[in-house]
Design a protein around this motif. Structure first.
Motif, PDB file in Angstrom:
ATOM      1  N   LYS A 166      17.534 -31.003 131.598  1.00  0.00           N
ATOM      2  CA  LYS A 166      17.474 -32.474 131.572  1.00  0.00           C
ATOM      3  C   LYS A 166      18.741 -33.127 132.126  1.00  0.00           C
ATOM      4  O   LYS A 166      18.772 -34.327 132.348  1.00  0.00           O
ATOM      5  N   LYS A 167      19.804 -32.344 132.287  1.00  0.00           N
ATOM      6  CA  LYS A 167      21.115 -32.836 132.732  1.00  0.00           C
ATOM      7  C   LYS A 167      21.656 -33.917 131.789  1.00  0.00           C
ATOM      8  O   LYS A 167      21.992 -35.022 132.190  1.00  0.00           O
ATOM      9  N   VAL A 168      21.736 -33.533 130.520  1.00  0.00           N
ATOM     10  CA  VAL A 168      22.301 -34.405 129.497  1.00  0.00           C
ATOM     11  C   VAL A 168      23.240 -33.582 128.616  1.00  0.00           C
ATOM     12  O   VAL A 168      23.012 -32.399 128.379  1.00  0.00           O
ATOM     13  N   ALA A 169      24.303 -34.239 128.171  1.00  0.00           N
ATOM     14  CA  ALA A 169      25.194 -33.638 127.175  1.00  0.00           C
ATOM     15  C   ALA A 169      24.796 -34.214 125.829  1.00  0.00           C
ATOM     16  O   ALA A 169      24.443 -35.401 125.715  1.00  0.00           O
ATOM     17  N   LEU A 170      24.857 -33.371 124.800  1.00  0.00           N
ATOM     18  CA  LEU A 170      24.445 -33.765 123.461  1.00  0.00           C
ATOM     19  C   LEU A 170      25.601 -33.564 122.486  1.00  0.00           C
ATOM     20  O   LEU A 170      26.127 -32.459 122.380  1.00  0.00           O
ATOM     21  N   VAL A 171      25.965 -34.628 121.798  1.00  0.00           N
ATOM     22  CA  VAL A 171      27.011 -34.562 120.774  1.00  0.00           C
ATOM     23  C   VAL A 171      26.309 -34.790 119.443  1.00  0.00           C
ATOM     24  O   VAL A 171      25.848 -35.899 119.159  1.00  0.00           O
ATOM     25  N   GLU A 172      26.212 -33.731 118.641  1.00  0.00           N
ATOM     26  CA  GLU A 172      25.476 -33.803 117.378  1.00  0.00           C
ATOM     27  C   GLU A 172      26.437 -33.864 116.203  1.00  0.00           C
ATOM     28  O   GLU A 172      27.416 -33.122 116.146  1.00  0.00           O
ATOM     29  N   ASN A 173      26.115 -34.757 115.259  1.00  0.00           N
ATOM     30  CA  ASN A 173      26.904 -34.881 114.039  1.00  0.00           C
ATOM     31  C   ASN A 173      26.076 -35.622 112.999  1.00  0.00           C
ATOM     32  O   ASN A 173      25.408 -36.602 113.322  1.00  0.00           O
ATOM     33  N   GLY A 181      23.307 -35.161 111.619  1.00  0.00           N
ATOM     34  CA  GLY A 181      21.876 -35.294 111.861  1.00  0.00           C
ATOM     35  C   GLY A 181      21.506 -36.249 112.987  1.00  0.00           C
ATOM     36  O   GLY A 181      20.331 -36.461 113.263  1.00  0.00           O
ATOM     37  N   LYS A 182      22.490 -36.829 113.656  1.00  0.00           N
ATOM     38  CA  LYS A 182      22.227 -37.731 114.776  1.00  0.00           C
ATOM     39  C   LYS A 182      22.802 -37.130 116.051  1.00  0.00           C
ATOM     40  O   LYS A 182      23.675 -36.260 116.001  1.00  0.00           O
ATOM     41  N   VAL A 183      22.326 -37.639 117.203  1.00  0.00           N
ATOM     42  CA  VAL A 183      22.740 -37.091 118.488  1.00  0.00           C
ATOM     43  C   VAL A 183      23.136 -38.221 119.435  1.00  0.00           C
ATOM     44  O   VAL A 183      22.380 -39.167 119.641  1.00  0.00           O
ATOM     45  N   PHE A 184      24.331 -38.095 120.008  1.00  0.00           N
ATOM     46  CA  PHE A 184      24.817 -38.997 121.046  1.00  0.00           C
ATOM     47  C   PHE A 184      24.483 -38.317 122.368  1.00  0.00           C
ATOM     48  O   PHE A 184      24.948 -37.214 122.650  1.00  0.00           O
ATOM     49  N   VAL A 185      23.654 -38.961 123.175  1.00  0.00           N
ATOM     50  CA  VAL A 185      23.171 -38.381 124.420  1.00  0.00           C
ATOM     51  C   VAL A 185      23.890 -39.034 125.590  1.00  0.00           C
ATOM     52  O   VAL A 185      23.885 -40.259 125.734  1.00  0.00           O
ATOM     53  N   LEU A 186      24.508 -38.211 126.437  1.00  0.00           N
ATOM     54  CA  LEU A 186      25.184 -38.691 127.642  1.00  0.00           C
ATOM     55  C   LEU A 186      24.414 -38.153 128.836  1.00  0.00           C
ATOM     56  O   LEU A 186      24.437 -36.957 129.117  1.00  0.00           O
ATOM     57  N   ASN A 187      23.718 -39.042 129.497  1.00  0.00           N
ATOM     58  CA  ASN A 187      22.793 -38.713 130.563  1.00  0.00           C
ATOM     59  C   ASN A 187      23.501 -38.802 131.916  1.00  0.00           C
ATOM     60  O   ASN A 187      23.974 -39.853 132.299  1.00  0.00           O
ATOM     61  N   VAL A 188      23.542 -37.685 132.629  1.00  0.00           N
ATOM     62  CA  VAL A 188      24.122 -37.683 133.973  1.00  0.00           C
ATOM     63  C   VAL A 188      23.083 -37.267 135.016  1.00  0.00           C
ATOM     64  O   VAL A 188      23.425 -36.900 136.128  1.00  0.00           O
ATOM     65  N   SER A 189      21.805 -37.369 134.648  1.00  0.00           N
ATOM     66  CA  SER A 189      20.714 -36.950 135.531  1.00  0.00           C
ATOM     67  C   SER A 189      20.363 -37.995 136.576  1.00  0.00           C
ATOM     68  O   SER A 189      19.734 -37.677 137.582  1.00  0.00           O
ATOM     69  N   GLY A 190      20.731 -39.242 136.328  1.00  0.00           N
ATOM     70  CA  GLY A 190      20.328 -40.319 137.222  1.00  0.00           C
ATOM     71  C   GLY A 190      18.934 -40.830 136.919  1.00  0.00           C
ATOM     72  O   GLY A 190      18.443 -41.746 137.559  1.00  0.00           O
ATOM     73  N   LYS A 191      18.273 -40.218 135.934  1.00  0.00           N
ATOM     74  CA  LYS A 191      16.932 -40.630 135.532  1.00  0.00           C
ATOM     75  C   LYS A 191      16.995 -41.275 134.148  1.00  0.00           C
ATOM     76  O   LYS A 191      17.856 -40.935 133.331  1.00  0.00           O
ATOM     77  N   GLU A 192      16.066 -42.182 133.904  1.00  0.00           N
ATOM     78  CA  GLU A 192      15.997 -42.820 132.590  1.00  0.00           C
ATOM     79  C   GLU A 192      15.374 -41.839 131.602  1.00  0.00           C
ATOM     80  O   GLU A 192      14.439 -41.115 131.937  1.00  0.00           O
ATOM     81  N   ILE A 193      15.922 -41.812 130.385  1.00  0.00           N
ATOM     82  CA  ILE A 193      15.355 -40.951 129.354  1.00  0.00           C
ATOM     83  C   ILE A 193      14.983 -41.798 128.142  1.00  0.00           C
ATOM     84  O   ILE A 193      15.594 -42.836 127.885  1.00  0.00           O
ATOM     85  N   THR A 194      14.002 -41.328 127.425  1.00  0.00           N
ATOM     86  CA  THR A 194      13.566 -42.014 126.212  1.00  0.00           C
ATOM     87  C   THR A 194      14.103 -41.229 125.024  1.00  0.00           C
ATOM     88  O   THR A 194      13.767 -40.048 124.850  1.00  0.00           O
ATOM     89  N   ILE A 229      21.029 -41.578 120.167  1.00  0.00           N
ATOM     90  CA  ILE A 229      21.622 -42.783 120.745  1.00  0.00           C
ATOM     91  C   ILE A 229      22.033 -42.405 122.166  1.00  0.00           C
ATOM     92  O   ILE A 229      22.820 -41.465 122.355  1.00  0.00           O
ATOM     93  N   VAL A 230      21.521 -43.110 123.154  1.00  0.00           N
ATOM     94  CA  VAL A 230      21.822 -42.795 124.551  1.00  0.00           C
ATOM     95  C   VAL A 230      22.918 -43.720 125.061  1.00  0.00           C
ATOM     96  O   VAL A 230      22.813 -44.943 124.952  1.00  0.00           O
TER      97      VAL A 230
END
Length: 184
Positions: free
Chosen positions: A84-91, A93-106, A112-113
């Protein structure tokens, strides 16, 4: 000598209060507000992380901070989803998503994106803009009267960041970011 001290004091007061006023009046994204708050001309970052009375220091020839340096020792996990080309920071029970794919993600309900202008990928490492981290978690952030900043701070509270101090280095060209994590 007295004149020099008065000029420096005047400049310091103008810079501190001028930056605060400018940041309040900006009506763009958090990334732009952060750049205005901490001097967008600075090209380097000096990061100091404090946790349980211990500190780590990093210097970057960039305005971005690698996620691994920022989060690895302080959250449950930091991972990379190559598909998916995303980095995930989990803490917590929640996840901070950093999207570097150039595509929109849901995002799913526990995700939290980050806005795309906060992140980049450089030399195989996902990085986040230092000024954004400094601005969102600014110890004196209430003075900005920025509801969007307050909302992001609330959303990202699960990351365990207690507060930041961002200080533009006029002479050295660095944005100095001091970040403190909550003790677990």
């Amino acid at each position: 000598m007295r004149k020099v001290v008065m000029v420096l004091l005047s400049f310091s007061l103008f810079f501190v209060f001028g930056v605060s006023i400018q940041a309040v009046g900006v009506s763009d994204s958090i990334a732009k507000k952060a750049d205005h708050a901490y001097n967008s001309n600075l090209k380097n970052t000096a990061l100091t992380i404090s946790y349980k009375q211990k500190g780590k220091q990093f210097d970057y020839k960039s305005r971005y901070i690698p996620l691994k340096d920022l989060f690895s020792s302080y959250v449950d996990s930091v991972s990379w989803d190559a598909k998916k080309k995303v980095a995930l920071v989990e803490n917590q029970g929640k996840v901070f998503v950093l999207n570097v794919s150039g595509k929109e993600i849901t995002p799913s309900s526990n995700q939290i994106v980050a806005p795309i202008e906060w992140t980049r990928i450089s030399k195989g490492s996902v990085e986040i803009k230092a000024s954004v981290i400094a601005y969102v978690f600014d110890r004196y952030g209430d003075s900005y009267k920025d509801k969007e900043r307050e909302a992001w701070r609330e959303k990202l509270n699960f990351l365990g960041i207690k507060e930041t101090d961002g200080l533009p280095g006029i002479r050295d060209g660095y944005l100095h970011v001091s970040l403190a994590y909550n003790d677990k």
